[in-house]
Design an enzyme around this catalytic site. Structure first.
Site, PDB file in Angstrom:
ATOM      1  N   CYS A  29      -1.473   5.668   9.405  1.00 18.40           N
ATOM      2  CA  CYS A  29      -1.804   4.438   8.675  1.00 18.40           C
ATOM      3  C   CYS A  29      -2.897   4.799   7.685  1.00 18.40           C
ATOM      4  O   CYS A  29      -2.842   5.844   7.045  1.00 18.40           O
ATOM      5  CB  CYS A  29      -2.232   3.339   9.643  1.00 18.40           C
ATOM      6  SG  CYS A  29      -3.582   3.816  10.748  1.00 18.40           S
TER       7      CYS A  29
ATOM      8  N   ARG B 292       0.840  -1.210   0.000  1.00 17.52           N
ATOM      9  CA  ARG B 292       0.000   0.000   0.000  1.00 17.52           C
ATOM     10  C   ARG B 292       0.872   1.255   0.000  1.00 17.52           C
ATOM     11  O   ARG B 292       0.550   2.240  -0.665  1.00 17.52           O
ATOM     12  CB  ARG B 292      -0.944  -0.012   1.202  1.00 17.52           C
ATOM     13  CG  ARG B 292      -2.027  -1.065   1.111  1.00 17.52           C
ATOM     14  CD  ARG B 292      -2.981  -0.988   2.279  1.00 17.52           C
ATOM     15  NE  ARG B 292      -3.849   0.190   2.210  1.00 17.52           N
ATOM     16  CZ  ARG B 292      -4.690   0.557   3.158  1.00 17.52           C
ATOM     17  NH1 ARG B 292      -4.763  -0.148   4.281  1.00 17.52           N
ATOM     18  NH2 ARG B 292      -5.444   1.626   3.021  1.00 17.52           N
TER      19      ARG B 292
END
Length: 276
Positions: free
Chosen positions: A234, A179
């Protein structure tokens, strides 16, 4: 570890009147699963805190997928759970460490000192032969006096100043390498990462549901200065909390969480995103 207790410790102290256990199990893919598991079986005396209903606020255009909850509502939940400033709080999730980490961080934010995570979570408790129950306890409400710790919250302006190069502060992307690099993005509208962020996946610090300890954990952050500020993020301010905890345990004194995280960052059309 200062933020962690094990199953032996909890078994020894669980019947103390001034201790409260919180079940924070959750599944991002099935938001009702944690509460259903709690109703089926939980650590005796545990109360349930839901990630989306108790530990997060309403989702808006900006602020990310799991913004801070309304503090009046959160404090009401704390008080209704029979928790005051002197209560020792132990939090667990299934074994991930991220959902309990989010709850732990919020207690830190309101200034609670005696708050801990059960290492290994509910899975470790069951493996150790710990008793469980299915009844939901009711406690006499208590009064809580918050002392909000804004020093552990990174503002959007702070993150913007790092991304633009105006400030040289380590910004840690806690998501998976895939990611971070922009190779995959299952949730947010744009793949990639905040400019100038470095990647230290939170899963490297929690192995098999247990926070790694000592030199193995310290080695993850050996290239950072413990005396300087560090910001973690995050996808939505949940899975960054294990990194927040690990940094504090490793002796970093100035750690902040960008609560809105990447989901907040990409909600602004003018924000740049880096890949690779």
């Amino acid at each position: 570890m200062k933020a962690i207790v094990n199953t032996d410790w909890l078994r020894e102290h669980i019947h103390e009147e001034n201790l409260r256990v919180i079940d924070s199990r959750f599944s991002l893919g099935n938001p009702s699963e944690g509460r259903e598991r709690y109703k089926e079986s939980h650590i005796p005396g545990a109360v349930f805190f839901d990630l989306e209903k108790d530990l997060s606020g309403y989702v808006k255009k900006h602020g990310g997928r799991h913004p801070l909850p309304n503090m009046k509502n959160f404090l009401r939940k704390v008080e209704d759970s029979g928790i005051d400033n002197d209560t020792t709080v132990v939090i667990y999730d299934e074994k991930e460490g991220a959902f309990s980490g989010r709850c732990w961080w919020l207690f830190q934010y309101i200034g609670h000192e005696k708050v801990y995570i059960l290492n290994g979570g509910f899975a470790a408790w069951k493996e150790a032969g710990g008793k469980t129950e299915s009844t939901s306890p009711v406690y006499p409400p208590k009064s809580y006096r918050p002392s909000f710790n804004e020093d552990i919250v990174a503002s959007l302006d702070e993150v913007r100043s790092i991304a633009s190069g105006d400030q040289n502060i380590p910004l840690i992307d806690s998501r998976s390498r895939e990611r971070y690099l922009g190779h995959e993005e299952p949730i947010d509208r744009i793949p990639g990462h905040i400019p100038r962020a470095i990647n230290l996946p939170w899963t490297d610090g929690v192995k098999g549901g247990y926070f790694i300890q000592g030199e193995e954990q310290n080695e993850r952050f050996s290239h950072l200065n413990k005396a300087e500020q560090v910001i973690v993020y995050c996808g939505s301010g949940v899975t960054a909390t294990p990194n927040f905890i690990a940094l504090k345990e490793a002796g970093f004194h100035h750690v902040k969480l960008y609560v809105g995280s990447y989901s907040d960052w990409v909600s602004y059309e003018d924000h740049k995103v880096d890949k690779e």
